[in-house]
Write a protein that holds these residues in place. Structure first.
Motif: not given
Length: 682
Positions: A115-119, A192-202
């Motif tokens: 289900e990851l948004p990027v391949r 401190y690493l701020h990731y704005t989108d959880w799915a993109q981080f995953c």
């Protein structure tokens, strides 16, 4: 015939490799005008073991253009994604497992791999091309290990580092290796690493290797709105009071970053830049030092360590002979198999004058600021078997092959540039004055009956050296130039705030008060004979008319016309029109100024020659005549060399590296228009 027609003909003749190359040219030539022909070319190259990257890129572009989408996606997925899918999934699951146990990531609902948004489609051994599933679009090539720091992480060190959406493995390791542990800094100092989108981080966890980054627990991951928790009160939340930890002195292997201040050529204002970076609280900076002396120092230290009967004896000798910090010397001697880089760092860190400005409470380890100096940077020009021009320089080769340089994982490179004709005039002046001083010293020694050196300083053919010195063109395949910028001397003088704010940001150091004045070993505005003080702009406008004439200036501008256009210098002597070989020859015949100084100083060399005929010394008059003839032959050789160089430079200013890849212009430092105090120098 067009390239596609040539490719088809070669295929009919069974010349498959040649056909693949022709099809590659055809893709470039068609440039999107005939998608069917491009598809034909890409498929042929792919099926016949041509350069797969050409096919990959063509399939990607056709897909994004809406052409042959099903076929292109099938080719890319079958050939590139599926064979690597298992490795990507394994890496993703390993990272998820590590993060599940990690105390400073507060969200654990990792997406299923499917289900990851990027391949990520592997393109080569270094990088990937992302496919954005919901958008049905391929993105641009990404190399997560590309050795470049793209932002000013350390702009403000008053608070812990906070950075958004850092997906570069190289930059994550850079932060981990340069930000001190909270226990070492004696204060809360997490990254401190701020990731704005959880799915993109995953999704990026498919390509990153988090294991070496998490072991010291330096990072705090904040997802989305969690950034409001920055900075976390570790004493209140975890019962950890870092202020109770004594600040630890900087260690040798904590220092992993090198700022390489390159010497483009002579008299480019390098001393001015050294004086700006002197006294910086986050730099171990030394005024320009001869490169050979650094090599000798490293070798001497290594011998001292190896020959000493004990570490105590070695420490005593190093401390005594170099006035070093005993702590640093002891640390060096405790290292197993110290590298040249370790010894180099110990020299800087242990030197009390160099380390004096350091902020011991800094959140980051200091960087080494290094300007290896040469008496002159000399390039030679020759053609490779394909007829392309290759530049070579012994000084450049010595630098880039040095284990001292190669030992640093993080290298930021900047190069000062000064108007070429101005820099040339200053160089000739220096050469001539040095030659006069050397002769005066020898004459004084002779009067005193002392033995004199046989070496003589001369004015070289500085015009030829100048036009062949293209240090501003970089080999993009060379590790030392992956993260570099060129900064104009005139900008530093006329717009210092804009220039050094931008340069500090590029180098990823704070722009501090120490960068608002010139100093040497902390002493402000030292008056060196022949140099102006501080931000005095006189050196911007000097023309050195005694040491360079208009023909020489015009020739320099013509031969370096591409650099003038790239770096924003206006022509002042060359009119911008094409020139013939005859015109260039006429110009070189007018190099009367440089020829005068060359004759005067080279004459001293030839007058040392003793001439005999049939083993008998000739008369003084005959000897002088023959010496003058030899001198004129030398000058004639310089003239012929200039003509040969002119012929090569007329063919086009196109240069390649040893792998036949084109050299690129070094990118220029961009200044913030809002900070300009004066119009940009032209």
């Amino acid at each position: 015939m067009t390239a596609i027609e040539i490719a088809r003909k070669l295929d009919q003749l069974g010349q498959v490799q040649e056909a693949c190359r022709a099809y590659g040219v055809a893709i470039h030539e068609l440039d999107g005008r005939d998608p069917a022909a491009q598809m034909e070319a890409a498929v042929y190259i792919f099926q016949n073991n041509g350069d797969y990257r050409v096919s990959f890129t063509c399939f990607r572009d056709l897909y994004n253009q809406g052409r042959f989408r099903e076929e292109c996606l099938d080719f890319l997925t079958t050939a590139f994604y599926e064979p690597n899918r298992k490795a990507l999934k394994t890496r993703y699951e390993k990272n998820c497992k590590l993060l599940t146990k990690y105390p400073y990531l507060f969200r654990k609902d990792f997406l299923p791999f499917e289900e990851l948004p990027v391949r990520f489609y592997p393109f080569d051994e270094k990088g990937f091309v992302p496919y954005y599933v919901s958008e049905e679009r391929f993105g641009e090539y990404q190399n997560f290990d590309h050795p470049k720091v793209t932002r000013n992480f350390f702009k403000n060190l008053d608070a812990p580092i906070l950075a958004a959406d850092v997906y570069s493995q190289y930059e994550l390791e850079y932060l981990c290796d340069n930000v001190r542990k909270s226990e070492f800094a004696g204060k809360e100092n997490h990254i401190y690493l701020h990731y704005t989108d959880w799915a993109q981080f995953c999704a990026r966890l498919q390509c990153l290797n988090l294991r070496p980054l998490l072991k010291d627990e330096k990072f705090v991951f904040l997802i989305g709105d969690e950034v409001s928790a920055y900075p976390i009160d570790f004493k209140e939340r975890y019962g950890i009071d870092y202020s109770l930890c004594p600040v630890k002195p900087f260690g040798i292997r904590e220092i992993n970053k090198l700022i390489w201040h390159t010497q483009l050529s002579t008299h480019n204002g390098g001393d001015f830049f050294n004086e700006i970076f002197d006294d910086h609280p986050n730099l171990l900076a030394l005024t320009s030092v001869m490169f050979h002396s650094i090599e000798e120092m490293v070798e001497d230290w290594r011998k001292n360590i190896g020959q000493a009967k004990s570490s105590k004896e070695a420490a005593k000798e190093l401390i005594k002979s170099n006035d070093l910090s005993p702590r640093v010397v002891r640390e060096l001697l405790r290292l197993q198999d110290p590298t040249d880089k370790d010894i180099f760092v110990a020299f800087y860190l242990g030197n009390k004058k160099i380390s004096a400005p350091l902020d011991p409470n800094s959140r980051i380890a200091p960087a080494i600021f290094f300007q290896p100096h040469f008496y002159n940077i000399v390039y030679s020009l020759h053609s490779n078997p394909k007829g392309k021009a290759i530049l070579s320089s012994d000084q450049y080769d010595k630098t880039t092959s040095s284990p001292v340089f190669r030992g640093f994982k993080y290298i930021k490179t900047f190069t000062p540039m000064r108007r070429f004709t101005t820099s040339h005039g200053a160089t000739v002046k220096y050469m001539y004055n040095s030659a006069l001083e050397k002769e005066a010293e020898k004459e004084q020694a002779r009067k005193e009956g002392k033995k004199t050196e046989q070496t003589t300083h001369v004015v070289a053919d500085a015009v030829s050296q100048r036009v062949l010195n293209r240090s501003f063109m970089i080999d993009w395949q060379d590790r030392l130039y992956q993260d570099c910028v060129l900064v104009r001397f005139e900008d530093g003088k006329l717009n210092p705030k804009a220039t050094f704010t931008a340069l500090a940001a590029f180098l990823d150091i704070p722009y501090t008060e120490s960068m608002t004045y010139c100093s040497e070993n902390g002493v402000k505005d030292i008056d060196h004979e022949g140099n102006v003080i501080g931000f005095d702009t006189a050196t911007v406008y000097r023309t050195y008319d005694e040491f360079v004439n208009d023909a020489e200036r015009k020739y320099i501008e013509y031969c370096l016309r591409d650099a003038y256009a790239c770096y924003g210098y206006d022509f002042r002597w060359y009119d911008g029109q094409p020139m013939t070989a005859e015109q260039l020859d006429e110009l070189t015949e007018g190099f009367t100024t440089i020829d005068h100084y060359m004759r005067e100083t080279w004459r001293n060399i030839y007058r040392q020659a003793k001439i005999s005929l049939n083993n008998e010394q000739v008369s003084e008059e005959t000897e002088r005549e023959m010496q003058e003839r030899m001198l004129e032959n030398q000058v004639k050789a310089f003239h012929e060399n200039r003509k040969n160089n002119s012929r090569i430079l007329m063919q086009g200013l196109y240069f390649v590296n040893r792998n036949n890849q084109p050299l690129h212009m070094m990118p220029q430092l961009e200044l913030d228009p809002a900070l300009l105090e004066q119009p940009l120098y032209r």
